[in-house]
Motif scaffolding. Structure first.
Motif, short mmCIF file in Angstrom:
data_model
loop_
_atom_site.label_atom_id
_atom_site.label_comp_id
_atom_site.label_asym_id
_atom_site.label_seq_id
_atom_site.Cartn_x
_atom_site.Cartn_y
_atom_site.Cartn_z
N SER A 1 -2.27 19.17 -62.43
CA SER A 1 -1.57 17.90 -62.20
C SER A 1 -0.46 18.07 -61.19
O SER A 1 -0.03 19.18 -60.89
N GLY A 3 -1.28 13.29 -61.62
CA GLY A 3 -2.67 13.72 -61.54
C GLY A 3 -2.88 14.73 -60.44
O GLY A 3 -1.93 15.35 -59.98
N ASN A 51 -5.76 10.80 -62.46
CA ASN A 51 -4.37 10.38 -62.60
C ASN A 51 -4.11 9.75 -63.96
O ASN A 51 -5.01 9.20 -64.59
#
Length: 473
Positions: free
Chosen positions: A330, A345, A421
């Protein structure tokens, strides 16, 4: 997992030797309690049994066992009062935490019918715990205490023991396996650069370095058509391919996944950090185009694979995958100020196990933004609910630090251009979260896992001797 490891946990119990001839019935009682405690440890660990210790000599023998086995953690069961000479010789030469287990057999005394032997054997919520911890502190040993009861079951105790065993598994995985560095970090991302010798000395993780030429030919000897077909079907079962997909279309990818799986096993690789910035065509271009889903298939099987050559986030992904079952790459993407949420994300390989809201998707793009070439992108869909983020960074002296935050993924729209995301709301405002997280110096990337895992991460940090900054919970 493709590369299996099993934490080594030292276990011993202590009692005051002077009690045993005075109250002979305590011997079978203590043996039974010790045997029962060992059975509460999960089968994910290998028990190094130090036995029931009542003398300095027995403690030294236990210490010899623990040291030779290179244990990742020690559980000390306090059966009744015991002096600290039962403790220190067993752990003096170890650099791992000692978890003092102070678990009473009975829920409460039958006051009128309790004699001294019963009190010492079944009702002594140990007054010796503070004494033991005082000496562990003076010896410079990391420590923790678990207090509870056997009778009626104690979920809190069981959870703590399981958590410590998960944390110990991280240390064993780092010490026993390797991280593969393929290529080099993304040029100019100096926060990702790392000293591999320092990494080994501080975290116990050894780096095996590979050139991309090693990777381009890795699938040349994969010729078993039945195995390729089965792996191709595995890929189709894992991903929903935009526009549909067939075994023939992912055939070449399946060959590389099989080759990568064998490579991981042969080299004992539990973590991979890779980045390709060259301009090679031909088979090199074919591999470059399919690396994202191919490495995602490895993540699914427990090998953390990080893009952009980020070895630190590969470690964070591996930690979360080990303790939580999911470990997703991420980074900060955007802020929705109207909703007061952070969009978090990443483009690249991901963890299919975190994609609980929707089957992972795969699509072809002409350009990998910021990188050479184009090919397959994968998108994963973490569920709404609790989420934990973990980053690993370093200070000016090369010391590692964990940065942790917990939040909640919210329902709502997400980007659709092929990158994973999440819409995460924190206990603090999005503005304050970004300020606090950034001020902690987390580097570019972080890892994500479904659920709340800060308490377990704190145990991992104690085992590894790493400081932790908790941004929010």
């Amino acid at each position: 997992m493709l590369v299996n490891t099993k934490a080594k946990v030292g276990v011993f119990s202590i009692a005051l030797g002077a009690y045993l001839p005075q109250f002979p019935q305590l011997v079978p009682e203590f043996n039974a309690q010790y045997d029962a405690f060992k059975k509460t440890l999960p089968d994910t660990v290998e028990i190094i049994d130090g036995g029931l210790v009542t003398t300095k000599e027995q403690a030294m023998a236990a210490g010899d066992k623990f040291r030779s086995a290179d244990v990742d953690l020690v559980f000390l069961q306090m059966l009744t009062y015991a002096t600290s000479y039962n403790v220190l010789p067993a752990i003096r030469d170890l650099d791992v935490p000692v978890v003092v287990v102070n678990v009473q057999k009975k829920l409460a005394p039958d006051y009128e019918n309790t004699d001294i032997a019963t009190w010492l054997g079944e009702l002594y919520a140990c007054g010796a715990v503070g004494e033991a911890v005082a000496d562990l502190e003076r010896a410079g040993k990391r420590h923790a205490v678990i207090t509870g009861v056997v009778e009626g079951g104690d979920e809190g105790v069981a959870h703590e023991i399981e958590d410590w065993c998960k944390a110990a598994q991280v240390r064993r995985r780092f010490r026993q396996t390797n991280i593969a560095q393929v290529g080099r970090p993304y040029p100019g991302m100096m926060d990702l650069y790392i000293d591999e010798t320092n990494l080994y000395n501080r975290m116990g993780l050894y780096t095996k370095q590979f050139d991309w030429e090693d990777m381009w030919c890795i699938a040349d000897n994969i010729t078993d058509e039945a195995a390729i077909r089965a792996k191709a079907q595995d890929i189709l079962d894992t991903f929903e391919i935009e526009g549909g997909g067939s075994i023939e279309e992912v055939w070449e990818m399946a060959k590389y996944v099989l080759a990568f799986e064998q490579w991981v096993k042969d080299e004992d690789i539990a973590l991979v950090a890779s980045h390709y910035a060259g301009k090679a065509q031909g088979q090199a271009g074919v591999l470059d185009s399919m690396l994202i889903p191919a490495f995602s298939m490895l993540i699914k099987q427990g090998t953390a694979c990080a893009v952009e050559g980020d070895m630190k986030v590969a470690m964070a992904m591996s930690i979360l995958k080990t303790i939580a079952g999911t470990g997703q790459l991420s980074e900060m993407y955007s802020i929705d100020f109207n909703e007061d949420i952070c969009i978090i994300g990443h483009s690249g390989s991901g963890d299919a196990d975190i994609s609980l809201a929707h089957k992972p998707t795969m699509k072809i793009v002409k350009v990998f933004h910021g990188k050479v070439g184009g090919g397959y992108l994968t998108q994963f869909y973490p569920p709404t609910g609790d989420i934990t983020y973990l980053a690993i960074t370093q200070d000016k002296d090369g010391n590692f630090k964990f940065i942790v935050a917990e939040g909640e993924n919210q329902p709502g729209p997400i980007f659709t251009f092929g990158d994973t995301n999440m819409r995460t709301k924190f206990s603090i405002s999005a503005r304050e979260f970004v300020n606090r997280w950034s001020e902690a110096g987390p580097t570019h990337h972080m890892a994500a896992a479904v659920g709340r895992h800060t308490d377990t991460i704190l145990k991992v940090a104690k085992i590894l001797g790493i400081p932790v900054e908790v941004v929010c919970r």
